[in-house]
Design an enzyme around this catalytic site. Structure first.
Site, PDB file in Angstrom:
ATOM      1  N   TYR A 193     130.442 -21.396   9.882  1.00 58.01           N
ATOM      2  CA  TYR A 193     130.607 -21.780   8.855  1.00 58.01           C
ATOM      3  C   TYR A 193     130.156 -23.093   8.590  1.00 58.01           C
ATOM      4  CZ  TYR A 193     134.139 -17.929   8.319  1.00 58.01           C
ATOM      5  OH  TYR A 193     134.905 -17.040   8.351  1.00 58.01           O
ATOM      6  N   SER A 208     138.270 -10.924   2.288  1.00 56.88           N
ATOM      7  CA  SER A 208     138.144 -10.521   0.894  1.00 56.88           C
ATOM      8  C   SER A 208     139.132  -9.878   0.389  1.00 56.88           C
ATOM      9  CB  SER A 208     136.779  -9.891   1.003  1.00 56.88           C
ATOM     10  OG  SER A 208     136.108  -9.687  -0.348  1.00 56.88           O
ATOM     11  N   PRO A 209     140.533 -10.133   0.602  1.00 54.54           N
ATOM     12  CA  PRO A 209     141.516  -9.105   0.199  1.00 54.54           C
ATOM     13  C   PRO A 209     141.546  -8.977  -1.359  1.00 54.54           C
ATOM     14  CG  PRO A 209     142.347 -11.330   0.753  1.00 54.54           C
ATOM     15  CD  PRO A 209     140.940 -11.435   0.892  1.00 54.54           C
ATOM     16  N   LEU A 210     141.055  -9.865  -2.332  1.00 56.14           N
ATOM     17  CA  LEU A 210     140.860  -9.472  -3.700  1.00 56.14           C
ATOM     18  C   LEU A 210     139.963  -8.467  -4.060  1.00 56.14           C
ATOM     19  CD1 LEU A 210     141.987 -12.897  -5.228  1.00 56.14           C
ATOM     20  CD2 LEU A 210     143.232 -11.055  -4.349  1.00 56.14           C
ATOM     21  N   GLY A 211     138.857  -8.352  -2.895  1.00 57.12           N
ATOM     22  CA  GLY A 211     138.016  -7.154  -3.415  1.00 57.12           C
ATOM     23  C   GLY A 211     136.903  -7.735  -4.316  1.00 57.12           C
ATOM     24  N   VAL A 244     137.451  -6.959  -7.771  1.00 55.83           N
ATOM     25  CA  VAL A 244     138.127  -7.025  -9.171  1.00 55.83           C
ATOM     26  C   VAL A 244     137.760  -8.098 -10.075  1.00 55.83           C
ATOM     27  CG1 VAL A 244     140.419  -6.876 -10.273  1.00 55.83           C
ATOM     28  CG2 VAL A 244     140.277  -5.781  -8.116  1.00 55.83           C
ATOM     29  N   PHE A 245     137.574  -9.318  -9.659  1.00 53.77           N
ATOM     30  CA  PHE A 245     137.302 -10.465 -10.505  1.00 53.77           C
ATOM     31  C   PHE A 245     136.102 -10.752 -10.539  1.00 53.77           C
ATOM     32  CE2 PHE A 245     141.946 -10.902  -9.081  1.00 53.77           C
ATOM     33  CZ  PHE A 245     142.421 -10.735 -10.210  1.00 53.77           C
ATOM     34  N   GLU A 263     133.259  -8.391 -10.498  1.00 55.68           N
ATOM     35  CA  GLU A 263     132.420  -7.326 -10.946  1.00 55.68           C
ATOM     36  C   GLU A 263     133.063  -6.491 -12.287  1.00 55.68           C
ATOM     37  OE1 GLU A 263     131.157  -4.583  -7.736  1.00 55.68           O
ATOM     38  OE2 GLU A 263     130.463  -6.274  -6.241  1.00 55.68           O
TER      39      GLU A 263
END
Length: 288
Positions: free
Chosen positions: A47, A201-204, A206-207, A209
């Site tokens: 990182y 990346s638990p929200l994928g 959705v916000f 794309e």
């Protein structure tokens, strides 16, 4: 493996790959997270092009937080092409000396005497389970790591390595828009072997794309937000948390309000029918 706080704070964007927090800002963010019950911090040596661990370590030293009150995760194995290491090609490296040296460097960077959970960042085609087992046994015996795990390993790769050394965790990509780990046996295996799943990346998407899948999901989320009186991101995390494998989401936000919001997911128990409504929206068809 004992998880002290269910929502894990991902630190990838704290340094030069993101917010570029100063030492003072690192310290303040660490205190904020701990004060609100988020005591696990997720790192990797790469990182910030191998700089973010050290930035965090300085912040931890300044924060006044006692080491015993937090848990640190870190990873090794990816050799970047560019940056300070100047490799001729991006590759993975897991020989015994490299793993031990990587832990030693992370300990120095993070200004700590031990790492709670140490992960192999990506599976390598050249992985040698016996050599990895020797390295991890040495590190555990010396108290430099407490738990050993992997990241992005498939079920067969986990089984291969677990024949030689105990695996406590596997950090995989998992979300409503990318539920592959639920369908390829990864979560089943972790549940069977008592391995702690962590989802990056638990929200994928959705916000991030706008496509047919995310449109379907957003429509259902809008309706459920009113029912549960929480925002869509909370519902996406609660969908993950309902899985019986007891997944711990690794959230990458540096926004304090979003961290507080993420913690609300711990209070939501989605009804089974709502969990499947979201899955149906993701798939685009009802379950068989």
């Amino acid at each position: 493996m004992k998880i002290a706080s269910k929502i894990i704070i991902g630190c990838m964007s704290w340094g030069s790959w993101g917010k570029q927090f100063s030492t003072k800002e690192q310290a303040e963010m660490i205190r904020f997270c701990v004060d609100n019950g988020n005591t696990i911090f997720d790192h990797a040596d790469i990182y910030g092009d191998y700089t973010t661990e050290a930035d965090f370590g300085k912040g931890l030293a300044e924060s006044g937080i006692q080491r015993k009150n937090i848990q640190l995760i870190s990873k090794c194995g990816i050799q970047l092409h560019a940056g300070i290491r100047k490799n001729v090609v991006k590759h993975y490296q897991y020989d015994k000396k490299y793993i031990i040296d990587s832990v030693e460097q992370s300990l120095k960077n993070l200004k700590t005497g031990y790492i709670d959970t140490y992960l192999l960042h990506r599976p390598s085609p050249l992985i040698q389970p016996d050599e990895i087992a020797e390295a991890i046994t040495t590190l555990k015996d010396s108290g430099k790591i407490l738990n050993f795990g992997v990241s992005n390993f498939t079920p067969t790769q986990v089984n291969l390595l677990s024949e030689k050394i105990n695996i406590s965790a596997n950090q995989v990509e998992f979300s409503l828009t990318n539920p592959v780990a639920m369908n390829n046996g990864s979560l089943d295996l972790m549940l069977q072997k008592n391995i702690q799943p962590m989802s990056w990346s638990p929200l994928g998407s959705v916000f991030r794309e706008e496509n047919e899948q995310t449109k379907r999901i957003k429509k259902v989320l809008k309706e459920m937000s009113e029912k549960y009186a929480v925002s869509s991101d909370v519902l996406l995390l609660s969908w993950i948390l309902k899985h019986p494998a007891k997944i711990s989401p690794v959230i990458g936000t540096t926004n304090k309000e979003r961290i507080l919001n993420a913690n609300k997911a711990l209070e939501i128990n989605l009804e089974t029918k709502d969990w499947f409504l979201l899955l149906e929206a993701s798939n685009g068809y009802e379950v068989a």
